[in-house]
Design a protein around this motif. Structure first.
Motif, PDB file in Angstrom:
ATOM      1  N   TYR A   1      40.899 -18.978  43.572  1.00 44.30           N
ATOM      2  CA  TYR A   1      41.915 -19.936  44.025  1.00 44.30           C
ATOM      3  C   TYR A   1      41.719 -21.313  43.405  1.00 44.30           C
ATOM      4  N   LEU A   2      40.485 -21.695  43.175  1.00 44.60           N
ATOM      5  CA  LEU A   2      40.226 -22.960  42.492  1.00 44.60           C
ATOM      6  C   LEU A   2      40.800 -22.919  41.082  1.00 44.60           C
ATOM      7  N   GLY A   3      40.673 -21.793  40.421  1.00 43.53           N
ATOM      8  CA  GLY A   3      41.246 -21.644  39.089  1.00 43.53           C
ATOM      9  C   GLY A   3      42.759 -21.777  39.114  1.00 43.53           C
ATOM     10  N   ARG A   4      43.386 -21.191  40.125  1.00 45.31           N
ATOM     11  CA  ARG A   4      44.848 -21.304  40.231  1.00 45.31           C
ATOM     12  C   ARG A   4      45.271 -22.755  40.471  1.00 45.31           C
TER      13      ARG A   4
ATOM     14  N   PHE B   1      38.391 -18.837  35.582  1.00 47.55           N
ATOM     15  CA  PHE B   1      38.734 -17.418  35.597  1.00 47.55           C
ATOM     16  C   PHE B   1      37.723 -16.598  34.782  1.00 47.55           C
ATOM     17  N   ALA B   2      37.210 -17.183  33.707  1.00 49.17           N
ATOM     18  CA  ALA B   2      36.171 -16.500  32.934  1.00 49.17           C
ATOM     19  C   ALA B   2      34.913 -16.315  33.777  1.00 49.17           C
ATOM     20  N   ALA B   3      34.574 -17.320  34.579  1.00 49.50           N
ATOM     21  CA  ALA B   3      33.404 -17.223  35.446  1.00 49.50           C
ATOM     22  C   ALA B   3      33.597 -16.151  36.511  1.00 49.50           C
ATOM     23  N   VAL B   4      34.804 -16.092  37.082  1.00 49.22           N
ATOM     24  CA  VAL B   4      35.102 -15.045  38.059  1.00 49.22           C
ATOM     25  C   VAL B   4      34.931 -13.668  37.419  1.00 49.22           C
ATOM     26  N   GLY B   5      35.462 -13.515  36.207  1.00 52.95           N
ATOM     27  CA  GLY B   5      35.356 -12.236  35.516  1.00 52.95           C
ATOM     28  C   GLY B   5      33.917 -11.844  35.245  1.00 52.95           C
ATOM     29  N   ALA B   6      33.110 -12.834  34.833  1.00 57.99           N
ATOM     30  CA  ALA B   6      31.701 -12.553  34.546  1.00 57.99           C
ATOM     31  C   ALA B   6      30.947 -12.158  35.808  1.00 57.99           C
ATOM     32  N   GLU B   7      31.206 -12.863  36.911  1.00 54.50           N
ATOM     33  CA  GLU B   7      30.547 -12.526  38.173  1.00 54.50           C
ATOM     34  C   GLU B   7      30.975 -11.139  38.657  1.00 54.50           C
TER      35      GLU B   7
ATOM     36  N   ARG C   1      41.342 -11.059  34.678  1.00 50.94           N
ATOM     37  CA  ARG C   1      42.014 -10.802  33.406  1.00 50.94           C
ATOM     38  C   ARG C   1      43.482 -11.221  33.474  1.00 50.94           C
ATOM     39  N   ALA C   2      44.130 -10.888  34.584  1.00 50.59           N
ATOM     40  CA  ALA C   2      45.536 -11.268  34.739  1.00 50.59           C
ATOM     41  C   ALA C   2      45.697 -12.779  34.695  1.00 50.59           C
ATOM     42  N   MET C   3      44.852 -13.497  35.440  1.00 51.01           N
ATOM     43  CA  MET C   3      44.975 -14.952  35.463  1.00 51.01           C
ATOM     44  C   MET C   3      44.599 -15.571  34.117  1.00 51.01           C
ATOM     45  N   GLN C   4      43.629 -14.985  33.427  1.00 53.17           N
ATOM     46  CA  GLN C   4      43.320 -15.465  32.079  1.00 53.17           C
ATOM     47  C   GLN C   4      44.529 -15.288  31.175  1.00 53.17           C
ATOM     48  N   GLY C   5      45.249 -14.182  31.355  1.00 54.51           N
ATOM     49  CA  GLY C   5      46.449 -13.957  30.560  1.00 54.51           C
ATOM     50  C   GLY C   5      47.501 -15.024  30.788  1.00 54.51           C
ATOM     51  N   ILE C   6      47.671 -15.427  32.045  1.00 52.95           N
ATOM     52  CA  ILE C   6      48.660 -16.456  32.357  1.00 52.95           C
ATOM     53  C   ILE C   6      48.260 -17.799  31.744  1.00 52.95           C
ATOM     54  N   VAL C   7      46.980 -18.152  31.859  1.00 50.76           N
ATOM     55  CA  VAL C   7      46.509 -19.404  31.259  1.00 50.76           C
ATOM     56  C   VAL C   7      46.711 -19.379  29.745  1.00 50.76           C
ATOM     57  N   LEU C   8      46.354 -18.278  29.116  1.00 43.95           N
ATOM     58  CA  LEU C   8      46.495 -18.164  27.662  1.00 43.95           C
ATOM     59  C   LEU C   8      47.960 -18.281  27.241  1.00 43.95           C
ATOM     60  N   ALA C   9      48.861 -17.763  28.070  1.00 47.17           N
ATOM     61  CA  ALA C   9      50.292 -17.883  27.764  1.00 47.17           C
ATOM     62  C   ALA C   9      50.704 -19.351  27.725  1.00 47.17           C
TER      63      ALA C   9
ATOM     64  N   ALA D   1      46.571 -13.230  22.586  1.00 44.10           N
ATOM     65  CA  ALA D   1      45.453 -13.074  23.508  1.00 44.10           C
ATOM     66  C   ALA D   1      45.955 -12.915  24.940  1.00 44.10           C
ATOM     67  N   ALA D   2      47.030 -13.617  25.278  1.00 47.56           N
ATOM     68  CA  ALA D   2      47.612 -13.493  26.616  1.00 47.56           C
ATOM     69  C   ALA D   2      48.100 -12.068  26.845  1.00 47.56           C
ATOM     70  N   ARG D   3      48.748 -11.492  25.833  1.00 47.96           N
ATOM     71  CA  ARG D   3      49.240 -10.112  25.947  1.00 47.96           C
ATOM     72  C   ARG D   3      48.072  -9.137  26.095  1.00 47.96           C
ATOM     73  N   ALA D   4      47.002  -9.344  25.339  1.00 55.21           N
ATOM     74  CA  ALA D   4      45.840  -8.456  25.420  1.00 55.21           C
ATOM     75  C   ALA D   4      45.214  -8.511  26.810  1.00 55.21           C
ATOM     76  N   ALA D   5      45.085  -9.722  27.360  1.00 57.47           N
ATOM     77  CA  ALA D   5      44.501  -9.861  28.696  1.00 57.47           C
ATOM     78  C   ALA D   5      45.396  -9.224  29.757  1.00 57.47           C
ATOM     79  N   ALA D   6      46.702  -9.428  29.623  1.00 56.62           N
ATOM     80  CA  ALA D   6      47.635  -8.843  30.591  1.00 56.62           C
ATOM     81  C   ALA D   6      47.640  -7.322  30.502  1.00 56.62           C
ATOM     82  N   ASP D   7      47.641  -6.800  29.290  1.00 60.59           N
ATOM     83  CA  ASP D   7      47.588  -5.344  29.120  1.00 60.59           C
ATOM     84  C   ASP D   7      46.321  -4.766  29.750  1.00 60.59           C
TER      85      ASP D   7
END
Length: 347
Positions: free
Chosen positions: A2-5, A20-26, A40-48, A55-61
């Motif tokens: 939620y902090l990332g959002r 979001f990268a930290a969340v994914g790593a944890e 991954r989904a939220m990273q995709g939105i940020v990358l967009a 990269a956004a498409r790859a993360a979303a996929d």
């Protein structure tokens, strides 16, 4: 998560991406595939929003695939398809955006609030595809069922639709309402798009210098955030900017653009809101001040002289003094010192 959002909607894209990268790593470290998929989904939105559509498409996929492998639907799958829709809009891929919003809607139907956000994405995708009737319907639905930052984005979507439908008054109302909502919740991510809507409307109404300033302010905010405009909106934007540049001439256009691009986000918002005061404003007291008068008070509190305030607000020093006279009358004050003290009480 939620902090990332929160950081994303504030326009702090770099911090959001790191969060979001930290969340994914944890999540990966403790084998939590659910939060790994969400990150991954939220990273995709940020990358967009950062403009890295591939990269956004790859993360979303990856998020969509993870949700399918986990055999989950609902919010998790819906979020993955939101990310796919954002990546597609960023890339200018209308067909994929439409498919993704349809899939997201199927997964989100059980949750009214999240389904409402899905309607916002549907409105944007339909607009990008040129289906203005459907876009307007989804935008109306989203506005009636969302709040906060998403309401601001939904109002912006409807403003874009109204511009395309040749309804400037509706578009202006929605754009200013969107700006007020975004400002209220500090959703600065959406401010540039709103300013560009207002710039388009100003240009079409003959306010070419104002339009150039609004476009410049939007670009300045985007550059500071490290954000881009989604490609589905590029054609309309570029046509509007070209029309304003042709009307003003290259030199005047560049000057107006540059002076506004240097504005802070707060000053850019103040410039856009100037002249649109609250209805039924009282005749005296702090609540009687117009948006422009509040801007002047804020800049006085920052220690600026009238000439400097005039430069920041694109008005003459005499106009600044006139605003101050009105402020003093409404507040029953007689000096800048008293004004600064009064402003501090309302900060």
């Amino acid at each position: 998560m939620y902090l990332g959002r929160a950081r994303l909607y504030q326009g702090d894209l770099a911090s959001a991406a790191a969060q979001f990268a930290a969340v994914g790593a944890e999540a990966e470290a403790v084998h939590d595939e659910f939060f790994r998929a969400d990150s991954r989904a939220m990273q995709g939105i940020v990358l967009a929003y950062q403009g890295d559509a591939a990269a956004a498409r790859a993360a979303a996929d990856a998020a969509v695939e993870a949700a399918a492998e986990l055999g989950v639907g609902g919010l998790q799958a819906g979020l993955a398809y939101w990310a796919l829709a954002a990546a597609a809009l960023a890339a200018g891929d209308v067909a994929t955006a439409l498919d993704a919003t349809e899939a997201a809607g199927q997964h989100m139907s059980a949750s009214p609030q999240t389904a409402a956000v899905g309607r916002l994405y549907k409105a944007q995708a339909a607009l990008a595809g040129g289906d203005l009737v459907t876009a307007r319907r989804w935008a109306d639905d989203a506005i009636s069922t969302t709040t906060g930052a998403f309401l601001s984005d939904a109002l912006t979507a409807r403003a874009r639709v109204a511009i395309a439908q040749g309804e400037p008054e509706q578009a202006e109302r929605d754009a200013h309402d969107a700006l007020a909502r975004a400002t209220e919740v500090q959703a600065h991510l959406f401010i540039p798009g709103i300013l560009e809507c207002l710039g388009t409307l100003a240009g079409e109404a003959g306010g070419h210098r104002e339009a150039a300033r609004l476009f410049g302010a939007a670009q300045g905010i985007r550059q500071r955030m490290g954000a881009v405009r989604f490609k589905v909106y590029d054609a309309g934007y570029e046509a509007s900017v070209a029309a304003v540049r042709d009307a003003l001439g290259e030199k005047d256009f560049d000057a107006a653009w540059a002076e506004a691009a240097a504005l802070s986000t707060e000053d850019a918002i103040g410039y856009a809101q100037r002249g649109r005061g609250q209805r039924k404003r009282p005749t005296s007291g702090w609540g009687a001040l117009t948006p422009t008068e509040r801007d002047v008070v804020r800049l006085v509190s920052e220690g600026l002289a009238n000439n400097d305030i005039a430069g920041r607000l694109f008005v003459s020093p005499r106009t600044v003094q006139t605003h101050l006279t009105h402020v003093y009358t409404k507040l029953g004050l007689s000096s800048r010192v008293q004004l600064v003290q009064e402003a501090a009480r309302h900060a």
